[in-house]
Design an enzyme around this catalytic site. Structure first.
Site, short mmCIF file in Angstrom:
data_model
loop_
_atom_site.label_atom_id
_atom_site.label_comp_id
_atom_site.label_asym_id
_atom_site.label_seq_id
_atom_site.Cartn_x
_atom_site.Cartn_y
_atom_site.Cartn_z
N CYS A 1 35.24 -17.51 97.26
CA CYS A 1 36.46 -18.28 97.54
C CYS A 1 36.37 -19.66 96.91
CB CYS A 1 36.63 -18.50 99.03
SG CYS A 1 37.16 -17.06 99.89
N GLU B 1 41.97 -14.72 88.18
CA GLU B 1 40.93 -13.80 88.65
C GLU B 1 41.33 -13.02 89.88
OE1 GLU B 1 36.98 -16.27 87.38
OE2 GLU B 1 37.29 -15.77 89.45
#
Ligand code: SAH
Length: 358
Positions: free
Chosen positions: A338, A92
């Site tokens: 994150c 990603e």
């Protein structure tokens, strides 16, 4: 059919140009269209004479990745791009559009990560396949192609996606060189940031090679026991060693060091720890980012510090004159934050591959 050569293989592409007998100037124009202007493959190929265009296109690989899925956040300006590698794994990248109009792209350097941090979904994948420089850069190219339609472009490239960049130093280094090459992307080094879990010796080598590129350390605690508990690699790179490393990096680099500090309730967020952090930092010139924890399925024992605690922790640092920013998470609704990147999908792929092998 002959093997395709990558558009990033400068020498190979030049050989092909000689073989197809067209002018170096046309190749330069193709590169400007593709790398600098993000016009896409078709427009870049249109720079070549019709007689060689198809032959060139057939023998050159432009995109090592296929865009598998795009998810746009309904909450903020985040877009998650999921790419499929040639081996069928998913990685990603996240586009972060700030209110100011500036765009950062968070890129992955590995599928999975060997660092295995307790709070990170990628670390829980328990595997690490390093991406090539071309695969790292294709994330930038594809994001820019998409952003071009919005009249925007990637301004900052941050290595904060999946993986530990300093465990894939070679490809990350080549990707940064290509990114900053005036004849290719021509991206300023000051707008590249590499975040590391703290691979001490490699941080110094990296700073020497790229003194103008920003380096961030994921510190998360200045107590050795606590750091080891959440970051297994802390055993190999103990805090005194990291402190020396930061001083050394600061001597070499022209940029201000960044420290990331993940705020975990009851783990590292007491005011005593803020004071210990100040003491540990004494003599260093750093910018601290306090980052909120994004819950991950495999770490139910961890919760993020509440807002008030984060603000009080920040106040201690700020009142001592340390530049501190309390970060907010983006893309929460698309698992783009994150440490939340494509774990679920990769498990499905790994399972499918395993079934296919049976
Ligand atoms: N391996 C590199 C870069 C990857 S992650 C590193 O360790 O720095 C980028 C940042 O996100 C790191 O500071 C990492 O500690 C943090 N992070 C990982 N999982 C997180 C989570 N669940 N919530 C918030 N931040 C996380």
């Amino acid at each position: 059919m002959q093997d395709r050569r990558s558009i990033y293989d400068t020498r190979g592409i030049d050989e092909l140009r000689r073989e197809l007998r067209f002018e170096p100037g046309l190749l330069r124009r193709l590169r400007i269209a593709y790398f600098k202007k993000s016009l896409g493959t078709e427009a870049a190929l249109a720079e070549l004479p019709a007689g060689v265009r198809d032959a060139f296109a057939e023998r050159v690989e432009f995109h090592p990745f296929v865009l598998h899925k795009r998810c746009d956040s309904q909450l903020d300006g985040a877009t998650k791009l999921i790419f499929r590698t040639a081996a069928g794994m998913l990685i990603e990248s996240v586009i972060l559009r700030a209110g100011t109009g500036r765009v950062a792209l968070c890129v992955s350097s590995q599928v999975g990560c060997a660092a295995a941090c307790d709070f990170c979904a990628t670390g829980k994948m328990g595997m690490a396949h390093s991406l090539s420089a071309a695969e790292i850069l294709d994330q930038v190219v594809q994001a820019n192609e998409l952003l071009r339609g919005e009249g925007r472009a990637v301004r900052n490239v941050v290595f904060m996606g999946m993986g530990e960049p300093l465990h894939n130093e070679d490809a990350v280094g080549r990707a940064i060189e290509t990114l900053c090459d005036p004849s290719l992307f021509h991206h300023p080094p000051s707008r590249v940031l590499v975040s590391t879990v703290g691979v001490a010796d490699r941080m110094v080598a990296f700073a020497e090679r790229f003194p103008g590129v920003n380096l961030a350390l994921s510190l998360h605690s200045v107590r050795q026991g606590t750091r080891e508990q959440i970051i297994p690699l802390a055993k190999r790179y103990p805090l005194p060693m990291l402190r020396e490393t930061l001083a050394e990096v600061q001597r070499i680099q022209t940029r201000q060091l960044m420290l990331e500090y993940l705020m975990l309730a009851g783990v590292n967020d007491s005011l005593e720890e803020a004071t210990e952090l100040l003491k540990w930092l004494d003599g260093l010139d750093v910018h601290i980012n306090l980052i909120p924890f994004n819950p991950v399925e495999d770490a139910p024992h961890l919760t993020g510090s509440d807002r008030e605690t984060r603000e009080r922790f920040a106040a201690v640092l700020k009142s001592a004159g340390v530049p501190t920013t309390i970060r907010y998470s983006m893309g929460a609704d698309i698992e783009a934050a994150c440490g939340q990147l494509v774990r679920t999908e990769n498990h499905a792929v790994a399972a499918a591959l395993a079934r296919a092998r049976c």
